[in-house]
Design a protein around this motif. Structure first.
Motif, PDB file in Angstrom:
ATOM      1  N   GLY A 172       0.804  -1.221   0.000  1.00 17.55           N
ATOM      2  CA  GLY A 172       0.000   0.000   0.000  1.00 17.55           C
ATOM      3  C   GLY A 172       0.834   1.267   0.000  1.00 17.55           C
ATOM      4  N   GLU A 173       0.142   2.376  -0.090  1.00 17.92           N
ATOM      5  CA  GLU A 173       0.789   3.682  -0.193  1.00 17.92           C
ATOM      6  C   GLU A 173       1.081   4.289   1.175  1.00 17.92           C
ATOM      7  OE1 GLU A 173       0.353   7.790  -2.718  1.00 17.92           O
ATOM      8  OE2 GLU A 173      -1.507   6.844  -2.066  1.00 17.92           O
ATOM      9  N   THR A 174       2.283   4.834   1.301  1.00 18.84           N
ATOM     10  CA  THR A 174       2.640   5.660   2.455  1.00 18.84           C
ATOM     11  C   THR A 174       3.007   7.035   1.935  1.00 18.84           C
ATOM     12  OG1 THR A 174       3.348   3.803   3.798  1.00 18.84           O
ATOM     13  CG2 THR A 174       4.270   5.937   4.364  1.00 18.84           C
ATOM     14  N   MET A 175       2.612   8.054   2.676  1.00 21.49           N
ATOM     15  CA  MET A 175       2.803   9.430   2.225  1.00 21.49           C
ATOM     16  C   MET A 175       3.597  10.245   3.242  1.00 21.49           C
ATOM     17  SD  MET A 175      -1.062  10.102   0.827  1.00 21.49           S
ATOM     18  CE  MET A 175      -1.745   9.234   2.239  1.00 21.49           C
TER      19      MET A 175
ATOM     20  N   ASP B   1      12.081  11.205  -5.382  1.00 19.68           N
ATOM     21  CA  ASP B   1      12.155  12.556  -4.820  1.00 19.68           C
ATOM     22  C   ASP B   1      12.620  12.496  -3.371  1.00 19.68           C
ATOM     23  OD1 ASP B   1       9.837  11.660  -3.444  1.00 19.68           O
ATOM     24  OD2 ASP B   1       8.509  12.553  -4.935  1.00 19.68           O
ATOM     25  N   GLU B   2      12.778  13.659  -2.758  1.00 17.77           N
ATOM     26  CA  GLU B   2      13.292  13.720  -1.388  1.00 17.77           C
ATOM     27  C   GLU B   2      12.337  13.064  -0.393  1.00 17.77           C
ATOM     28  OE1 GLU B   2      16.226  14.928   0.086  1.00 17.77           O
ATOM     29  OE2 GLU B   2      16.886  14.724  -1.998  1.00 17.77           O
TER      30      GLU B   2
ATOM     31  N   GLY C 104      10.391  10.539  -0.996  1.00 17.40           N
ATOM     32  CA  GLY C 104      10.576   9.106  -1.162  1.00 17.40           C
ATOM     33  C   GLY C 104      11.863   8.620  -0.518  1.00 17.40           C
ATOM     34  N   ASP C 105      12.957   9.388  -0.686  1.00 18.90           N
ATOM     35  CA  ASP C 105      14.230   9.014  -0.069  1.00 18.90           C
ATOM     36  C   ASP C 105      14.113   8.951   1.445  1.00 18.90           C
ATOM     37  OD1 ASP C 105      15.390   8.939  -2.574  1.00 18.90           O
ATOM     38  OD2 ASP C 105      16.350  10.908  -2.392  1.00 18.90           O
ATOM     39  N   ALA C 106      13.497   9.996   2.019  1.00 17.16           N
ATOM     40  CA  ALA C 106      13.373  10.068   3.477  1.00 17.16           C
ATOM     41  C   ALA C 106      12.478   8.945   4.009  1.00 17.16           C
ATOM     42  CB  ALA C 106      12.815  11.431   3.887  1.00 17.16           C
ATOM     43  N   MET C 107      11.395   8.678   3.307  1.00 20.53           N
ATOM     44  CA  MET C 107      10.452   7.644   3.735  1.00 20.53           C
ATOM     45  C   MET C 107      11.090   6.263   3.699  1.00 20.53           C
ATOM     46  SD  MET C 107       6.766   6.827   2.091  1.00 20.53           S
ATOM     47  CE  MET C 107       6.391   8.573   2.061  1.00 20.53           C
ATOM     48  N   LEU C 108      11.796   5.970   2.620  1.00 22.87           N
ATOM     49  CA  LEU C 108      12.433   4.672   2.484  1.00 22.87           C
ATOM     50  C   LEU C 108      13.458   4.462   3.599  1.00 22.87           C
ATOM     51  CD1 LEU C 108      12.160   2.312   0.491  1.00 22.87           C
ATOM     52  CD2 LEU C 108      14.141   3.228  -0.727  1.00 22.87           C
TER      53      LEU C 108
ATOM     54  N   SER D 169       8.571   9.723 -12.810  1.00 24.85           N
ATOM     55  CA  SER D 169       7.595  10.620 -13.433  1.00 24.85           C
ATOM     56  C   SER D 169       6.392  10.925 -12.546  1.00 24.85           C
ATOM     57  CB  SER D 169       7.104  10.010 -14.753  1.00 24.85           C
ATOM     58  OG  SER D 169       6.482   8.752 -14.521  1.00 24.85           O
ATOM     59  N   ALA D 170       6.319  10.320 -11.369  1.00 24.70           N
ATOM     60  CA  ALA D 170       5.187  10.561 -10.468  1.00 24.70           C
ATOM     61  C   ALA D 170       5.717  10.806  -9.053  1.00 24.70           C
ATOM     62  CB  ALA D 170       4.231   9.371 -10.469  1.00 24.70           C
ATOM     63  N   PRO D 171       5.068  11.690  -8.296  1.00 23.98           N
ATOM     64  CA  PRO D 171       5.590  12.064  -6.978  1.00 23.98           C
ATOM     65  C   PRO D 171       5.147  11.137  -5.858  1.00 23.98           C
ATOM     66  CG  PRO D 171       3.650  13.354  -7.456  1.00 23.98           C
ATOM     67  CD  PRO D 171       3.882  12.493  -8.679  1.00 23.98           C
ATOM     68  N   THR D 172       5.853  11.194  -4.762  1.00 26.92           N
ATOM     69  CA  THR D 172       5.403  10.585  -3.520  1.00 26.92           C
ATOM     70  C   THR D 172       4.237  11.420  -2.991  1.00 26.92           C
ATOM     71  OG1 THR D 172       7.669   9.886  -3.042  1.00 26.92           O
ATOM     72  CG2 THR D 172       6.111   9.924  -1.191  1.00 26.92           C
ATOM     73  N   GLY D 173       3.164  10.765  -2.553  1.00 24.94           N
ATOM     74  CA  GLY D 173       1.991  11.486  -2.059  1.00 24.94           C
ATOM     75  C   GLY D 173       2.264  12.187  -0.737  1.00 24.94           C
ATOM     76  N   VAL D 174       1.461  13.197  -0.452  1.00 26.85           N
ATOM     77  CA  VAL D 174       1.556  13.915   0.822  1.00 26.85           C
ATOM     78  C   VAL D 174       0.154  14.089   1.404  1.00 26.85           C
ATOM     79  CG1 VAL D 174       3.624  15.171   0.129  1.00 26.85           C
ATOM     80  CG2 VAL D 174       1.391  16.218  -0.214  1.00 26.85           C
ATOM     81  N   PHE D 175       0.084  14.260   2.732  1.00 25.42           N
ATOM     82  CA  PHE D 175      -1.184  14.625   3.354  1.00 25.42           C
ATOM     83  C   PHE D 175      -0.944  15.445   4.607  1.00 25.42           C
ATOM     84  CE2 PHE D 175      -0.202  10.772   5.620  1.00 25.42           C
ATOM     85  CZ  PHE D 175      -0.982  10.684   6.763  1.00 25.42           C
TER      86      PHE D 175
END
Length: 318
Positions: A7-10, A58-59, A61-65, A83-89
């Motif tokens: 699943g997605e993490t943001m 992106d940054e 994604g790097d930080a999350m990983l 071509s697509a960004p890491t989601g944010v909320f």
């Protein structure tokens, strides 16, 4: 592997003060996602967990990983998208007991996940596959990926655990959400619905009636979350039983409690506990998380969990 989740993490921006978001001037960046929360919760309890997703190159994604890997979760099947960004909320603590969440995840990297990227080896050695109703709402390609995941799990004796985790904002309409959530629930061995989710699927009923309706879908084990009242459990080997909850004096942040509950239940089952005992542990995990700001920050280790369940946590430890 004990548990695999998809699943997605943001990137999560949490305000440093209470009140309406329009008046907020500073935020703390954290990370939040139902599936990674479960994986982190299990890792902190000493289990082997794997999180599968896709992140932007992106940054965020790097930080999350780095963060999720640092929690001991296997991220070897996480892919990146240029071509697509890491989601944010964003969270909004509007006032006491009024927390709101705003998502900016349309066309995110995770929404681009595809079945062809999912390898059999990522799932086939797992005891449990944990899925939520969030991932299929992200896109048709995500639904195809989950179908493949379920097919791999069923072919290798991996038990499927499904948390409806209803998020109407990500679905095209309510009927689509209802259709697919029922579909994935019916393909699972264990479901973890809340009362509001059950009402969305079946209309007004009692918790006991909801439990029977889930069984009618062909599900063996139903664990109905009842909030502060605990949970209602039922399976082919366990008669319908209520499991008490834990009292929390002040709820700081309720988001993530259901994920902690899932981690606690799965941990108990992996440890060979009886269903009632595993769910009691899940109730404790869910309560503990509400006392800390952040989705994953309040997930306990084994000693803290045991102290909380025994009522022996001290105000100050010296």
């Amino acid at each position: 592997m004990d548990v695999v989740t998809i699943g997605e993490t943001m990137a999560l921006f949490t305000p440093n003060e209470e009140g309406m978001l329009r008046h907020t001037h500073s935020f703390s960046m954290k990370f939040g996602g139902a599936e990674s929360n479960v994986a982190i919760g299990l890792s902190r309890l000493g289990h082997r967990s794997r999180w599968i997703s896709r992140l932007g190159e992106d940054e965020f994604g790097d930080a999350m990983l780095s963060f999720i890997r640092g929690e001991g979760v296997d991220v070897s099947y996480v892919t990146r998208d240029q071509s697509a960004p890491t989601g944010v909320f964003f969270k909004e603590f509007r006032r006491l007991n009024d927390t709101r969440v705003y998502y900016y995840r349309k066309d995110s990297a995770a929404s681009k996940m595809k079945a062809e990227w999912l390898e059999d080896e990522a799932i086939k050695d797992a005891e449990y596959l944990h899925l939520t109703g969030i991932t299929p709402g992200l896109s048709a390609s995500c639904r195809e990926m989950l179908e493949k995941a379920i097919w791999i799990a069923k072919g290798n004796g991996t038990r499927i655990v499904f948390d409806p985790n209803l998020r109407l904002k990500i679905w095209r309409d309510e009927e689509e959400a209802r259709q697919f959530i029922k579909k994935y629930a019916s393909e699972s061995d264990i479901v973890l619905p809340g009362i509001s989710e059950a009402e969305f699927l079946f209309g007004p009923c009692t918790p006991e009636e909801y439990t029977e309706k889930f069984h009618d879908l062909g599900i063996d084990t139903v664990i109905m979350k009842l909030g502060k009242e605990g949970a209602l459990i039922s399976s082919s080997s366990v008669p319908m039983t209520r499991v008490p909850g834990f009292t929390v004096e002040r709820v700081v942040d309720p988001v993530g409690a259901g994920d902690a509950f899932a981690a606690g239940v799965l941990s108990g089952l992996l440890d060979g506990k009886q269903l009632e005992e595993a769910v009691l542990q899940g109730n404790a995990m869910g309560a503990m998380v509400t006392m800390v700001n952040g989705d994953a920050e309040g997930l306990p280790n084994r000693s803290d969990l045991a102290s909380f369940m025994n009522g022996s946590l001290e105000d100050v430890t010296r």
